[in-house]
Scaffold this motif. Structure first.
Motif: not given
Length: 369
Positions: A109-112, A134-143, A157-168
């Motif tokens: 969804i977010y071009k990750f 190969f790129s991605w953005r901040y995911d609090p699950r890994y912080d 949280s509404r602005f934290i962007q990561h795909d729900s299925d842990n993609f990529p």
């Protein structure tokens, strides 16, 4: 008329406010001198002594007001973390396209994820970037500093962007995730420490910006640059990544031994920022320029890999929480000065720049000509 006769030429590049220009000296690209892109030992940013921390901050301020690029040594990120991530990243890119396809950004969804060759054009006035990434953005699950993701306030949280299925990560090789995530976590900690040093360099309290950085907009890009074909004069149209400024606060870059990074000095001279073992490269972006009212300008840079070898870099882009606003700091407005920039929502600025980066058609260049 030749470049040597005119002595300068104009470089056009994209910005969050549309196309801008820089005046470029016609002199050949040369290696940066130590005083132009210095090495700063930052071990004392972790010191219990405020005087020691302030001394590092003063070195950073000197670099920021010079060319805005510097190397950091003794940064606390061990080779035992960087080397496995580098090897796994290189292994990922060396796969056949069909093997990388499950991680293609088209599935996000977010071009990750994986961006194939000829899909990015950082500068619409130059050629398409000769790279894949190969790129991605901040995911609090890994912080590591976020003990409970569900407790993040909704306005953040509404602005934290990561795909729900842990993609990529769900589509990449397990070894890539197992090595790159620890690197991400280590550099994230370094970035938070550097932000406090940057605040100190601006004569602020060290923790003055912490509230804007609780869940930072951190992007990471693994960039793979195949060698560019030999070219007479090494045309600027043939770029590994085009001339640009980074659009967030600051960038931490881990580059390999191949080289190709070029920095535009304040005087308009292109400088090679050669790889220095054990160091990372740091530079400031557009957010930093805005909040400091131009005291710490963002610096134009590019990559041209004419080495004949493949090049890999790992870049970390640090910005405020996306729910925050990027506004000029009162402390950076001197007596009789005015604020040069209106506040802008961080999520809006980032979206604007990311969209432009993926326009490979040159639409922006045509519409502004």
């Amino acid at each position: 008329m030749s470049l040597t006769e005119t002595e300068t030429t104009e470089l056009r590049l994209s910005s969050g406010n549309g196309p801008v220009t820089r005046t470029i000296l016609a002199t050949p690209i040369r290696e940066a001198r130590p005083e132009e892109v210095p090495i700063i030992n930052i071990s004392d940013i972790f010191s219990p002594s405020q005087a020691a921390r302030k001394a590092v901050a003063l070195e950073i301020r000197a670099a920021a007001t010079n060319n805005g690029f510097f190397y950091i040594s003794d940064h606390g990120v061990p080779s035992a973390v960087t080397s496995p991530a580098y090897e796994a990243s290189l292994s990922f890119f060396c796969q056949q396209p069909a093997q990388k396809e499950p991680a293609n950004v088209s599935h996000s969804i977010y071009k990750f994820g994986w961006k194939p060759p000829a899909t990015q054009r950082v500068n619409p006035f130059e050629g398409i970037d000769r790279r894949e990434s190969f790129s991605w953005r901040y995911d609090p699950r890994y912080d590591p500093s976020v003990p409970n993701v569900s407790a993040i306030p909704p306005h953040i949280s509404r602005f934290i962007q990561h795909d729900s299925d842990n993609f990529p990560w769900s589509a990449a090789t397990p070894h890539l995730k197992q090595t790159v995530i620890p690197l991400f976590q280590s550099v994230l900690g370094l970035g938070r420490a550097l932000l406090r040093s940057f605040a100190l360099s601006l004569d602020l309290d060290e923790n003055a910006l912490d509230d804007k950085f609780t869940h930072p907009d951190v992007g990471m890009a693994l960039n793979y640059y195949p060698p560019l074909p030999p070219a007479d004069g090494k045309s600027v149209k043939d770029v590994s990544i085009g001339s640009h400024t980074d659009f967030q606060l600051f960038t931490i870059l881990i580059q390999d031994s191949v080289g190709g990074l070029q920095v535009l000095s304040r005087s308009g001279q292109w400088l090679y920022a050669k790889p220095i073992p054990g160091t990372f490269v740091v530079n400031f972006g557009d957010y930093m320029q805005r909040i400091t009212n131009d005291r710490y300008p963002s610096t134009v840079h590019r990559v041209q890999n004419f080495s004949g070898q493949e090049r890999l870099s790992m870049a970390f882009f640090f910005g405020f929480n996306l729910n925050e606003s990027c506004a000029v700091l009162d402390s950076c407005v001197g007596e009789g000065e005015a604020k040069k920039y209106e506040p802008v929502a961080c999520h809006e600025w980032t979206a604007r720049r990311v969209k432009a980066m993926h326009d490979t058609s040159g639409k922006e260049a045509r519409s502004s000509s």
